[in-house]
Motif scaffolding. Structure first.
Motif, PDB file in Angstrom:
ATOM      1  N   ALA A   1       7.442  63.164  30.034  1.00  0.00           N
ATOM      2  CA  ALA A   1       6.379  63.816  30.801  1.00  0.00           C
ATOM      3  C   ALA A   1       6.858  65.091  31.472  1.00  0.00           C
ATOM      4  O   ALA A   1       6.061  65.821  32.061  1.00  0.00           O
ATOM      5  CB  ALA A   1       5.861  62.844  31.871  1.00  0.00           C
ATOM      6  N   SER A   2       8.143  65.370  31.386  1.00  0.00           N
ATOM      7  CA  SER A   2       8.704  66.461  32.194  1.00  0.00           C
ATOM      8  C   SER A   2       9.997  66.972  31.564  1.00  0.00           C
ATOM      9  O   SER A   2      10.600  66.294  30.716  1.00  0.00           O
ATOM     10  CB  SER A   2       8.988  65.903  33.603  1.00  0.00           C
ATOM     11  OG  SER A   2       9.638  66.837  34.430  1.00  0.00           O
TER      12      SER A   2
ATOM     13  N   ILE B   1      23.703  72.561  33.806  1.00  0.00           N
ATOM     14  CA  ILE B   1      22.667  72.784  34.821  1.00  0.00           C
ATOM     15  C   ILE B   1      21.417  73.321  34.114  1.00  0.00           C
ATOM     16  O   ILE B   1      21.403  74.447  33.618  1.00  0.00           O
ATOM     17  CB  ILE B   1      23.141  73.813  35.873  1.00  0.00           C
ATOM     18  CG1 ILE B   1      24.515  73.420  36.439  1.00  0.00           C
ATOM     19  CG2 ILE B   1      22.080  73.963  36.970  1.00  0.00           C
ATOM     20  CD1 ILE B   1      24.571  72.059  37.087  1.00  0.00           C
TER      21      ILE B   1
ATOM     22  N   ASP C   1       7.845  51.930  31.896  1.00  0.00           N
ATOM     23  CA  ASP C   1       8.991  51.956  32.807  1.00  0.00           C
ATOM     24  C   ASP C   1      10.170  51.466  31.970  1.00  0.00           C
ATOM     25  O   ASP C   1      10.186  50.317  31.518  1.00  0.00           O
ATOM     26  CB  ASP C   1       8.740  51.029  34.007  1.00  0.00           C
ATOM     27  CG  ASP C   1       9.862  51.135  35.031  1.00  0.00           C
ATOM     28  OD1 ASP C   1      11.006  51.455  34.639  1.00  0.00           O
ATOM     29  OD2 ASP C   1       9.599  50.900  36.220  1.00  0.00           O
TER      30      ASP C   1
ATOM     31  N   SER D   1      25.196  63.758  30.311  1.00  0.00           N
ATOM     32  CA  SER D   1      25.274  64.918  31.212  1.00  0.00           C
ATOM     33  C   SER D   1      26.707  65.433  31.215  1.00  0.00           C
ATOM     34  O   SER D   1      27.628  64.709  30.804  1.00  0.00           O
ATOM     35  CB  SER D   1      24.894  64.462  32.627  1.00  0.00           C
ATOM     36  OG  SER D   1      25.168  65.463  33.588  1.00  0.00           O
TER      37      SER D   1
ATOM     38  N   TRP E   1      15.965  68.512  39.902  1.00  0.00           N
ATOM     39  CA  TRP E   1      16.716  69.070  41.035  1.00  0.00           C
ATOM     40  C   TRP E   1      15.933  68.961  42.334  1.00  0.00           C
ATOM     41  O   TRP E   1      16.520  68.867  43.408  1.00  0.00           O
ATOM     42  CB  TRP E   1      17.090  70.529  40.737  1.00  0.00           C
ATOM     43  CG  TRP E   1      18.088  70.592  39.633  1.00  0.00           C
ATOM     44  CD1 TRP E   1      17.842  70.763  38.304  1.00  0.00           C
ATOM     45  CD2 TRP E   1      19.512  70.427  39.753  1.00  0.00           C
ATOM     46  NE1 TRP E   1      19.016  70.709  37.587  1.00  0.00           N
ATOM     47  CE2 TRP E   1      20.043  70.514  38.459  1.00  0.00           C
ATOM     48  CE3 TRP E   1      20.374  70.227  40.835  1.00  0.00           C
ATOM     49  CZ2 TRP E   1      21.413  70.394  38.206  1.00  0.00           C
ATOM     50  CZ3 TRP E   1      21.726  70.112  40.593  1.00  0.00           C
ATOM     51  CH2 TRP E   1      22.233  70.196  39.290  1.00  0.00           C
TER      52      TRP E   1
HETATM   53  N1  LIG Z   1      18.214  68.937  34.519  1.00  0.00           N
HETATM   54  C1  LIG Z   1      19.535  68.896  34.435  1.00  0.00           C
HETATM   55  O1  LIG Z   1      20.233  69.777  34.954  1.00  0.00           O
HETATM   56  C2  LIG Z   1      20.204  67.756  33.709  1.00  0.00           C
HETATM   57  C3  LIG Z   1      21.561  67.871  33.423  1.00  0.00           C
HETATM   58  C4  LIG Z   1      22.207  66.850  32.753  1.00  0.00           C
HETATM   59  C5  LIG Z   1      21.499  65.731  32.351  1.00  0.00           C
HETATM   60  N2  LIG Z   1      20.184  65.622  32.645  1.00  0.00           N
HETATM   61  C6  LIG Z   1      19.496  64.400  32.203  1.00  0.00           C
HETATM   62  O2  LIG Z   1      18.375  64.748  31.412  1.00  0.00           O
HETATM   63  C7  LIG Z   1      17.405  63.703  31.471  1.00  0.00           C
HETATM   64  C8  LIG Z   1      16.051  64.316  31.776  1.00  0.00           C
HETATM   65  O3  LIG Z   1      16.102  64.906  33.061  1.00  0.00           O
HETATM   66  P1  LIG Z   1      15.230  66.177  33.486  1.00  0.00           P
HETATM   67  O4  LIG Z   1      16.165  67.146  34.069  1.00  0.00           O
HETATM   68  O5  LIG Z   1      14.325  66.566  32.401  1.00  0.00           O
HETATM   69  O6  LIG Z   1      14.438  65.513  34.726  1.00  0.00           O
HETATM   70  P2  LIG Z   1      12.880  65.372  35.023  1.00  0.00           P
HETATM   71  O7  LIG Z   1      12.824  64.745  36.377  1.00  0.00           O
HETATM   72  O8  LIG Z   1      12.177  66.652  34.788  1.00  0.00           O
HETATM   73  O9  LIG Z   1      12.391  64.329  33.920  1.00  0.00           O
HETATM   74  C9  LIG Z   1      12.772  62.983  33.944  1.00  0.00           C
HETATM   75  C10 LIG Z   1      11.594  62.156  33.465  1.00  0.00           C
HETATM   76  O10 LIG Z   1      12.000  60.781  33.457  1.00  0.00           O
HETATM   77  C11 LIG Z   1      10.909  60.017  33.961  1.00  0.00           C
HETATM   78  N3  LIG Z   1      11.375  58.743  34.510  1.00  0.00           N
HETATM   79  C12 LIG Z   1      12.100  58.539  35.640  1.00  0.00           C
HETATM   80  N4  LIG Z   1      12.277  57.221  35.822  1.00  0.00           N
HETATM   81  C13 LIG Z   1      11.655  56.586  34.788  1.00  0.00           C
HETATM   82  C14 LIG Z   1      11.487  55.229  34.440  1.00  0.00           C
HETATM   83  N5  LIG Z   1      11.964  54.234  35.182  1.00  0.00           N
HETATM   84  N6  LIG Z   1      10.816  54.941  33.305  1.00  0.00           N
HETATM   85  C15 LIG Z   1      10.304  55.940  32.535  1.00  0.00           C
HETATM   86  N7  LIG Z   1      10.417  57.240  32.828  1.00  0.00           N
HETATM   87  C16 LIG Z   1      11.082  57.553  33.957  1.00  0.00           C
HETATM   88  C17 LIG Z   1      10.280  60.901  35.032  1.00  0.00           C
HETATM   89  O11 LIG Z   1       8.960  60.500  35.327  1.00  0.00           O
HETATM   90  C18 LIG Z   1      10.367  62.262  34.384  1.00  0.00           C
HETATM   91  O12 LIG Z   1       9.216  62.564  33.628  1.00  0.00           O
HETATM   92  C19 LIG Z   1      17.905  62.725  32.537  1.00  0.00           C
HETATM   93  O13 LIG Z   1      18.533  61.627  31.914  1.00  0.00           O
HETATM   94  C20 LIG Z   1      18.905  63.562  33.311  1.00  0.00           C
HETATM   95  O14 LIG Z   1      19.881  62.766  33.955  1.00  0.00           O
HETATM   96  C21 LIG Z   1      19.516  66.610  33.304  1.00  0.00           C
END
Ligand SMILES: NC(=O)c1ccc[n+]([C@@H]2O[C@H](COP(=O)([O-])OP(=O)(O)OC[C@H]3O[C@@H](n4cnc5c(N)ncnc54)[C@H](O)[C@@H]3O)[C@@H](O)[C@H]2O)c1
Length: 274
Positions: free
Chosen positions: A16-17, A195, A64, A148, A201
């Protein structure tokens, strides 16, 4: 790689994001039918609408990722709808920050449940479906776990998150070994974003002394993180975009990476290179 995934079916969690959405869009742009899941139904439907507006095919289901019965239901649903499952992207995740002496057991367990146990459940339930024969004769599949740079090195104030992402890294390698031994043609790799400018964030707890520990140069007490400022610390000097990770996911999903399994795809603007 236009049409590299035509006919394939992909299951993407947390779509979703951010990175999950960008990955779903990128997979669909290559011709995959995408099964979008998230706890955020509004965002998930928005992702589907974006894919459809671009001429792709997707469907949304609320999920979930910590609930095992829901995994079983949804994998069955995918097989009922499409008769195949080729790609699983375990992306859903949260970031828990806090000095190790301050992290509560509840926070720790939640971090592990959402970031690691979710991957275990997803793989456990998706693998039998991915091993089913396909009408077009395609054999194998691709499991992509979003880890990550925090799964490669430690970060002050991020012990629970680092532990979770390190666990995802080795879960990936163990599953890769099992699939290789089974000769099932299913590959399992981890992606290690640096990042990346996504809403995650803004969701991190940055209260009190924590923000200084977490970000070094951040303003102590600030309750939001300026991702541009953090990204400026990458050797390339800026934060990545979710699409940068989506491109890596497409590569790992496609036959272009057919000889890669148990690998770590690092996409971090040089963050871990020095
Ligand atoms: N953004 C960064 O800098 C970064 C860096 C390294 C790794 N990551 C990893 O990338 C992945 C995505 O993160 P993002 O940055 O897109 O964050 P984000 O918050 O934009 O997206 C995360 C999504 O996961 C969903 N989510 C959270 N808990 C959930 C659950 N219990 N069941 C189902 N869905 C759930 C949220 O609703 C959201 O839509 C994560 O695993 C994050 O740890 C992100």
């Amino acid at each position: 790689m236009m049409g590299a995934l035509t006919g394939r079916v992909a299951f993407v969690t947390g779509a979703a994001s951010g990175i999950g959405r960008a990955s779903a869009i990128a997979l669909a742009a290559e011709g995959a039918t995408v099964f979008v899941t998230d706890i955020d139904a509004e965002g998930g439907r928005e992702t589907v609408a974006m894919i459809e507006a671009a001429g792709g095919t997707a469907t949304f289901r609320a999920q979930d990722v910590v609930e095992e019965p829901r995994w079983a239901e949804l994998v069955t649903r995918v097989m009922d709808l499409y008769g195949r499952l080729d790609i699983l992207v375990n992306n859903a995740g949260i970031g828990t920050s806090g000095l190790i002496t301050e992290v509560t057991l509840e926070q720790w367990n939640r971090q592990m449940d959402i970031n690691v146990t979710s991957c275990f459940l997803g793989i456990k339930h998706a693998l039998p479906a991915m091993r089913q024969p396909r009408p077009d004769g395609h054999v194998g599949g691709s499991i992509i776990n979003i880890s990550s740079v925090a799964g490669l090195g430690g970060s002050a104030g991020m012990s629970a998150y680092c532990a979770s992402k390190g666990a995802v890294r080795l879960l990936t390698k163990a599953v890769a070994m099992e699939c290789a031994a089974a000769r099932d043609g299913i590959r399992c790799n981890s992606v290690h974003p640096g990042i990346i400018d996504t809403p995650i964030w803004q969701k991190l707890d940055t209260s009190g002394a924590l923000s200084a520990a977490l970000l070094g140069s951040s303003q102590p007490g600030a309750n939001t993180i300026d991702v541009d400022a953090v990204g400026a610390g990458a050797p390339v000097g800026y934060a990545g975009r979710p699409e940068d990770i989506g491109a890596g996911v497409v590569f790992l999903a496609s036959d272009a990476s057919r000889y890669m399994t148990g690998s770590e795809l690092v996409i971090d603007g040089g963050w871990t290179a020095h």
